[in-house]
Scaffold this motif. Structure first.
Motif, PDB file in Angstrom:
ATOM      1  N   UNK A 159       0.227  -0.767   0.331  1.00 19.72           N
ATOM      2  CA  UNK A 159       0.085   0.129   0.116  1.00 19.72           C
ATOM      3  C   UNK A 159       0.497   1.341  -0.674  1.00 19.72           C
ATOM      4  N   UNK A 160       0.278   2.677  -0.235  1.00 21.42           N
ATOM      5  CA  UNK A 160       0.956   3.738  -0.499  1.00 21.42           C
ATOM      6  C   UNK A 160       1.301   3.760   0.958  1.00 21.42           C
ATOM      7  N   UNK A 161       2.364   4.950   1.424  1.00 25.98           N
ATOM      8  CA  UNK A 161       2.707   5.100   2.837  1.00 25.98           C
ATOM      9  C   UNK A 161       3.654   4.170   3.110  1.00 25.98           C
ATOM     10  N   UNK A 162       3.245   3.421   3.166  1.00 29.01           N
ATOM     11  CA  UNK A 162       4.079   2.162   3.582  1.00 29.01           C
ATOM     12  C   UNK A 162       5.485   1.524   2.758  1.00 29.01           C
ATOM     13  N   UNK A 163       6.226   1.070   3.910  1.00 28.98           N
ATOM     14  CA  UNK A 163       8.060   0.746   4.001  1.00 28.98           C
ATOM     15  C   UNK A 163       8.755   1.744   2.795  1.00 28.98           C
ATOM     16  N   UNK A 164       8.084   3.218   3.067  1.00 27.27           N
ATOM     17  CA  UNK A 164       8.823   4.324   2.279  1.00 27.27           C
ATOM     18  C   UNK A 164       8.128   3.804   0.361  1.00 27.27           C
ATOM     19  N   UNK A 165       7.051   3.798   0.657  1.00 27.57           N
ATOM     20  CA  UNK A 165       6.405   3.885  -1.339  1.00 27.57           C
ATOM     21  C   UNK A 165       6.187   5.222  -0.802  1.00 27.57           C
ATOM     22  N   UNK A 166       5.776   5.944  -1.824  1.00 26.53           N
ATOM     23  CA  UNK A 166       4.341   7.033  -2.069  1.00 26.53           C
ATOM     24  C   UNK A 166       3.516   6.180  -2.346  1.00 26.53           C
ATOM     25  N   UNK A 167       3.048   6.064  -3.129  1.00 22.47           N
ATOM     26  CA  UNK A 167       2.606   5.207  -4.049  1.00 22.47           C
ATOM     27  C   UNK A 167       2.592   3.387  -4.268  1.00 22.47           C
ATOM     28  N   UNK A 168       0.816   2.904  -4.711  1.00 22.28           N
ATOM     29  CA  UNK A 168       0.591   1.697  -4.157  1.00 22.28           C
ATOM     30  C   UNK A 168       1.892   1.105  -5.206  1.00 22.28           C
ATOM     31  N   UNK A 169       2.317   0.105  -5.415  1.00 19.11           N
ATOM     32  CA  UNK A 169       2.983  -1.223  -5.932  1.00 19.11           C
ATOM     33  C   UNK A 169       3.211  -2.423  -5.748  1.00 19.11           C
ATOM     34  N   UNK A 170       3.407  -2.919  -6.363  1.00 16.87           N
ATOM     35  CA  UNK A 170       2.630  -4.475  -7.311  1.00 16.87           C
ATOM     36  C   UNK A 170       4.580  -4.919  -7.062  1.00 16.87           C
ATOM     37  N   UNK A 171       4.646  -5.619  -6.086  1.00 21.03           N
ATOM     38  CA  UNK A 171       6.925  -5.865  -5.808  1.00 21.03           C
ATOM     39  C   UNK A 171       6.321  -7.672  -6.544  1.00 21.03           C
ATOM     40  N   UNK A 172       7.571  -7.542  -7.458  1.00 23.25           N
ATOM     41  CA  UNK A 172       7.628  -9.505  -8.133  1.00 23.25           C
ATOM     42  C   UNK A 172       8.223  -9.841  -6.469  1.00 23.25           C
ATOM     43  N   UNK A 173       7.629 -10.980  -6.863  1.00 24.84           N
ATOM     44  CA  UNK A 173       8.391 -11.657  -5.601  1.00 24.84           C
ATOM     45  C   UNK A 173       8.774 -13.273  -6.119  1.00 24.84           C
ATOM     46  N   UNK A 174       8.035 -13.355  -7.317  1.00 24.06           N
ATOM     47  CA  UNK A 174       8.433 -15.009  -7.631  1.00 24.06           C
ATOM     48  C   UNK A 174       7.299 -15.382  -8.918  1.00 24.06           C
ATOM     49  N   UNK A 175       8.037 -16.187  -9.719  1.00 20.97           N
ATOM     50  CA  UNK A 175       7.689 -15.715 -11.217  1.00 20.97           C
ATOM     51  C   UNK A 175       7.491 -17.333 -10.931  1.00 20.97           C
ATOM     52  N   UNK A 176       7.144 -17.868 -12.503  1.00 21.11           N
ATOM     53  CA  UNK A 176       6.622 -19.281 -13.540  1.00 21.11           C
ATOM     54  C   UNK A 176       6.584 -18.481 -14.519  1.00 21.11           C
ATOM     55  N   UNK A 177       7.165 -19.315 -15.626  1.00 18.38           N
ATOM     56  CA  UNK A 177       7.346 -18.774 -16.984  1.00 18.38           C
ATOM     57  C   UNK A 177       7.291 -20.692 -17.416  1.00 18.38           C
ATOM     58  N   UNK A 178       6.294 -20.381 -18.770  1.00 16.52           N
ATOM     59  CA  UNK A 178       6.008 -22.082 -19.256  1.00 16.52           C
ATOM     60  C   UNK A 178       5.676 -21.919 -20.537  1.00 16.52           C
ATOM     61  N   UNK A 179       5.902 -22.935 -21.877  1.00 13.34           N
ATOM     62  CA  UNK A 179       5.890 -22.683 -22.756  1.00 13.34           C
ATOM     63  C   UNK A 179       4.098 -23.120 -23.061  1.00 13.34           C
ATOM     64  N   UNK A 180       4.312 -22.445 -24.353  1.00 12.95           N
ATOM     65  CA  UNK A 180       2.486 -23.478 -24.614  1.00 12.95           C
ATOM     66  C   UNK A 180       2.435 -23.467 -25.976  1.00 12.95           C
ATOM     67  N   UNK A 181       2.413 -24.796 -26.689  1.00 14.07           N
ATOM     68  CA  UNK A 181       3.507 -25.429 -28.897  1.00 14.07           C
ATOM     69  C   UNK A 181       2.340 -25.224 -28.992  1.00 14.07           C
ATOM     70  N   UNK A 182       1.046 -25.574 -28.651  1.00 12.18           N
ATOM     71  CA  UNK A 182      -0.076 -25.365 -29.467  1.00 12.18           C
ATOM     72  C   UNK A 182      -1.308 -25.345 -29.721  1.00 12.18           C
TER      73      UNK A 182
END
Length: 237
Positions: A159-182
């Motif tokens: 949320x804005x005003x927390x952790x030092x950020x003046x705006x709401x942020x959507x912080x990347x934490x983990x990622x899955x990447x997969x292929x769609x072949x067909x």
């Protein structure tokens, strides 16, 4: 502290099933009933640039879903934002063919009003330092041959005003990447995985964001999860 690896291996199938449990009435978070995003805005911040986090970024356009990536730097663990920096940000930049930013950079993707695919994302409840997450895509129109790429991001709503950020942020934490072949064959595709929750994350603020890219790297559709009323009060919007 995370559970022993043997226990984690036993939990992985359960965590994957939790991501697909809406049919059983579980209080899960999904993109069901949510408006389709019109834009995907990726903001990349160098881990060296503490002021990039505390400075207000450019306003978001209407219908945009933002993602804040913190990219590791040469300083490693000594960088000011190192605690929230993951190699996923660098890998995403490489996929976009962008160099790592000296301070920050932004990439905006405009999505089609009528997406050629239907996209759904969902996640379950945190369990043992993991959360089950899923992504499902179904063609809605004839598609070019693959491979296409599905991206499923575990993010934290700050949320804005927390952790030092003046705006709401959507912080990347983990990622899955997969292929769609067909995709050209008209076949849908689904993937369910447990995603690790990094230390320092607030499990009550987690969400998942998914998007689909074609063979030319164009983002054609995106979706973001939202929690049902019984969980929404515990999670930031």
């Amino acid at each position: 502290m995370h559970p022993p690896r043997a226990l984690v291996r036993l939990l992985l199938p359960l965590l994957a099933l939790l991501a697909m449990a809406p049919a059983r009435g579980a209080p899960l978070c999904s993109s069901d009933g949510q408006p389709m995003p019109r834009r995907l805005v990726e903001r990349f911040l160098s881990a060296d640039c503490a002021t990039c986090w505390t400075t207000r970024p450019a306003p978001l356009p209407a219908g945009a879903v933002p993602i804040d990536w913190i990219v590791p730097s040469a300083q490693g663990d000594d960088a000011p934002l190192a605690a929230a920096a993951y190699r996923d940000g660098a890998e995403r930049l490489a996929a976009l063919q962008h160099p790592p930013p000296a301070r920050s950079t932004e990439v905006r993707h405009a999505l089609a009003r009528r997406a050629p695919v239907r996209l759904r994302v969902a996640h379950g409840v945190p369990l043992g330092g993991y959360v089950g997450a899923s992504i499902h895509v179904q063609p809605q129109a004839p598609l070019a041959a693959g491979p296409w790429t599905l991206w499923l991001l575990l993010a934290e709503a700050v949320p804005a005003g927390t952790a030092g950020t003046p705006v709401a942020r959507t912080l990347a934490r983990n990622l899955l990447v997969t292929r769609w072949d067909q995709p050209a064959a008209g076949q849908g595709f689904a993937e369910s995985r447990p995603l690790g929750i990094p230390e320092g994350s607030d499990p009550q603020r987690l969400q998942v964001i998914g998007w689909v890219q074609d063979g030319q790297g164009r983002v054609l559709a995106a979706a973001r999860s939202r929690c049902p009323p019984e969980r929404a009060g515990k999670q930031a919007p």
